[in-house]
Motif scaffolding. Structure first.
Motif, PDB file in Angstrom:
ATOM      1  N   SER A   1      24.274  17.144  22.502  1.00  0.00           N
ATOM      2  CA  SER A   1      23.037  16.937  23.265  1.00  0.00           C
ATOM      3  C   SER A   1      22.688  15.454  23.365  1.00  0.00           C
ATOM      4  N   ILE A   2      23.145  14.673  22.375  1.00  0.00           N
ATOM      5  CA  ILE A   2      22.910  13.226  22.375  1.00  0.00           C
ATOM      6  C   ILE A   2      23.955  12.502  23.221  1.00  0.00           C
ATOM      7  N   ASN A   3      25.193  12.965  23.122  1.00  0.00           N
ATOM      8  CA  ASN A   3      26.316  12.295  23.775  1.00  0.00           C
ATOM      9  C   ASN A   3      27.195  13.341  24.465  1.00  0.00           C
ATOM     10  N   PRO A   4      26.762  13.863  25.606  1.00  0.00           N
ATOM     11  CA  PRO A   4      27.481  14.969  26.256  1.00  0.00           C
ATOM     12  C   PRO A   4      28.844  14.598  26.830  1.00  0.00           C
ATOM     13  N   LYS A   5      29.142  13.309  26.941  1.00  0.00           N
ATOM     14  CA  LYS A   5      30.425  12.898  27.514  1.00  0.00           C
ATOM     15  C   LYS A   5      31.548  12.845  26.478  1.00  0.00           C
ATOM     16  N   ALA A   6      31.199  12.895  25.219  1.00  0.00           N
ATOM     17  CA  ALA A   6      32.215  12.779  24.166  1.00  0.00           C
ATOM     18  C   ALA A   6      33.150  13.982  24.159  1.00  0.00           C
ATOM     19  N   LYS A   7      34.449  13.711  24.022  1.00  0.00           N
ATOM     20  CA  LYS A   7      35.427  14.777  23.853  1.00  0.00           C
ATOM     21  C   LYS A   7      35.251  15.380  22.457  1.00  0.00           C
ATOM     22  N   ILE A   8      35.500  16.666  22.347  1.00  0.00           N
ATOM     23  CA  ILE A   8      35.326  17.362  21.070  1.00  0.00           C
ATOM     24  C   ILE A   8      36.661  17.963  20.644  1.00  0.00           C
ATOM     25  N   ILE A   9      37.158  17.519  19.498  1.00  0.00           N
ATOM     26  CA  ILE A   9      38.389  18.087  18.942  1.00  0.00           C
ATOM     27  C   ILE A   9      38.007  19.012  17.799  1.00  0.00           C
ATOM     28  N   VAL A  10      38.315  20.290  17.954  1.00  0.00           N
ATOM     29  CA  VAL A  10      38.047  21.267  16.892  1.00  0.00           C
ATOM     30  C   VAL A  10      39.352  21.511  16.143  1.00  0.00           C
ATOM     31  N   THR A  11      39.273  21.534  14.823  1.00  0.00           N
ATOM     32  CA  THR A  11      40.498  21.525  14.033  1.00  0.00           C
ATOM     33  C   THR A  11      40.582  22.708  13.069  1.00  0.00           C
ATOM     34  N   GLY A  12      41.809  23.090  12.773  1.00  0.00           N
ATOM     35  CA  GLY A  12      42.036  24.105  11.747  1.00  0.00           C
ATOM     36  C   GLY A  12      42.946  25.220  12.202  1.00  0.00           C
ATOM     37  N   GLY A  13      43.970  25.485  11.402  1.00  0.00           N
ATOM     38  CA  GLY A  13      44.875  26.596  11.678  1.00  0.00           C
ATOM     39  C   GLY A  13      44.304  27.905  11.172  1.00  0.00           C
TER      40      GLY A  13
ATOM     41  N   ILE B   1      32.727  15.099  12.222  1.00  0.00           N
ATOM     42  CA  ILE B   1      31.610  15.989  11.921  1.00  0.00           C
ATOM     43  C   ILE B   1      32.071  16.960  10.833  1.00  0.00           C
ATOM     44  N   THR B   2      31.418  16.877   9.699  1.00  0.00           N
ATOM     45  CA  THR B   2      31.707  17.761   8.577  1.00  0.00           C
ATOM     46  C   THR B   2      30.465  17.838   7.702  1.00  0.00           C
ATOM     47  N   ASN B   3      30.498  18.686   6.686  1.00  0.00           N
ATOM     48  CA  ASN B   3      29.349  18.797   5.783  1.00  0.00           C
ATOM     49  C   ASN B   3      29.221  17.536   4.936  1.00  0.00           C
ATOM     50  N   SER B   4      28.021  17.252   4.487  1.00  0.00           N
ATOM     51  CA  SER B   4      27.754  16.011   3.759  1.00  0.00           C
ATOM     52  C   SER B   4      28.611  15.876   2.501  1.00  0.00           C
TER      53      SER B   4
ATOM     54  N   VAL C   1      35.787  17.638  14.740  1.00  0.00           N
ATOM     55  CA  VAL C   1      35.026  18.609  13.959  1.00  0.00           C
ATOM     56  C   VAL C   1      35.997  19.299  13.005  1.00  0.00           C
ATOM     57  N   LEU C   2      35.807  19.091  11.722  1.00  0.00           N
ATOM     58  CA  LEU C   2      36.731  19.634  10.733  1.00  0.00           C
ATOM     59  C   LEU C   2      36.483  21.119  10.515  1.00  0.00           C
ATOM     60  N   GLY C   3      37.576  21.858  10.416  1.00  0.00           N
ATOM     61  CA  GLY C   3      37.488  23.305  10.282  1.00  0.00           C
ATOM     62  C   GLY C   3      37.081  23.751   8.890  1.00  0.00           C
ATOM     63  N   CYS C   4      36.737  25.019   8.796  1.00  0.00           N
ATOM     64  CA  CYS C   4      36.324  25.625   7.535  1.00  0.00           C
ATOM     65  C   CYS C   4      36.532  27.131   7.679  1.00  0.00           C
ATOM     66  N   LYS C   5      36.248  27.851   6.635  1.00  0.00           N
ATOM     67  CA  LYS C   5      36.528  29.280   6.556  1.00  0.00           C
ATOM     68  C   LYS C   5      35.945  30.078   7.728  1.00  0.00           C
ATOM     69  N   VAL C   6      36.793  30.968   8.287  1.00  0.00           N
ATOM     70  CA  VAL C   6      36.352  31.922   9.302  1.00  0.00           C
ATOM     71  C   VAL C   6      36.463  33.324   8.712  1.00  0.00           C
ATOM     72  N   ASN C   7      35.372  34.070   8.743  1.00  0.00           N
ATOM     73  CA  ASN C   7      35.346  35.432   8.215  1.00  0.00           C
ATOM     74  C   ASN C   7      35.547  36.449   9.333  1.00  0.00           C
ATOM     75  N   GLU C   8      35.791  37.689   8.948  1.00  0.00           N
ATOM     76  CA  GLU C   8      35.898  38.760   9.941  1.00  0.00           C
ATOM     77  C   GLU C   8      34.609  38.881  10.748  1.00  0.00           C
ATOM     78  N   SER C   9      33.489  38.588  10.102  1.00  0.00           N
ATOM     79  CA  SER C   9      32.185  38.718  10.755  1.00  0.00           C
ATOM     80  C   SER C   9      31.805  37.487  11.577  1.00  0.00           C
ATOM     81  N   GLY C  10      32.606  36.430  11.484  1.00  0.00           N
ATOM     82  CA  GLY C  10      32.301  35.210  12.227  1.00  0.00           C
ATOM     83  C   GLY C  10      32.501  33.974  11.371  1.00  0.00           C
TER      84      GLY C  10
END
Length: 243
Positions: free
Chosen positions: A120-132, A192-195, A94-103
């Motif tokens: 919900s479709i594939n609950p066994k998949a590992k999820i890598i969340v990215t972004g410094g 997983i990213t925006n289109s 899952v590619l990261g994107c802007k995080v604001n003070e509000s969320g």
């Protein structure tokens, strides 16, 4: 009313609307915002500059440039719908994107909600969340993403943080190491990213030795013009400089 007067009215109205839209994004200024504001100024000046050979030639170049720009934009939109994930991958990035003070920002929320859908479709998949963490972000993007997913029912033990990167290219370089530690070389994964971001993401993944598919999140309507304008410039950079 003469055709020239009609053209002046149309270009003025569109120019003003684009200028107002661009100003709305001035506090998150990027290349996409610059393109929007530049086009607004061009339209406002289009019929007001004296018509001499030099200005006519400049206008001709501008028209060619924007046709080329628009063609790339259409290509990005269409190509972004290709190479879709099957839904049974071993992992998702899952590619990261802007995080604001509000969320999380609207674009990042769309990516995370799509991750919940995929989970919900594939609950066994590992999820890598990215972004410094950017200079104007309250925490790393990866940490904000993990908190959002856990708060929405995703088990913490299947989420892996890649929180050192500062670019999409680094997202993949660092995520590849995590995947290889989890699965060695035998795994399937998707992005997983925006289109608007899907085509370039797959290209950057390939440059890092990863042949990935995409599971697209929607692009928020409010930021769509800015997002696609910025992405055109980023794709041109990818084609020319391979990063």
């Amino acid at each position: 009313m003469k055709n020239a007067d009609k053209l002046k009215i149309v270009t003025t109205i569109i120019g003003i609307l684009l200028f107002i839209y661009g100003l709305a994004f001035i506090f998150v200024f990027n290349q996409g915002t610059f393109v929007i504001l530049f086009l607004a100024v061009v339209l406002l000046l289009w019929t007001r500059v004296k018509s001499v050979p030099a200005t006519r030639f400049f206008k001709f170049l501008l028209v060619l440039g924007y046709i080329f720009f628009g063609a790339i934009m259409v290509f990005i939109a269409v190509a972004g719908t290709c190479d879709k994930a099957s839904g049974d991958e071993d992992a998702v990035i899952v590619l990261g994107c802007k995080v604001n003070e509000s969320g999380v920002s609207n674009s990042l929320k769309a990516r995370l909600d799509t991750t919940l859908e995929y989970h919900s479709i594939n609950p066994k998949a590992k999820i890598i969340v990215t972004g410094g963490q950017g200079s104007n972000e309250p925490m790393t993007e990866a940490e904000a993403m993990k908190r959002y997913l856990v708060a929405n029912g995703v088990p913490e033990n299947i989420i892996y943080k890649e929180d050192k990167s500062t670019s999409t290219n680094e997202n993949f370089a660092n995520s590849k190491k995590i995947l290889e530690n989890l699965f060695d070389d035998d795994y399937t994964a998707c992005i997983i990213t925006n289109s608007f971001h899907a085509y370039r993401s797959r290209g950057l993944a390939k440059l890092n030795g990863m042949n990935l598919t995409t599971y697209n999140a929607p692009t928020p309507y409010i930021s769509m013009p800015v997002d696609y304008c910025r992405e055109v410039l980023a794709v041109i950079k990818l084609w020319l400089f391979k990063y």
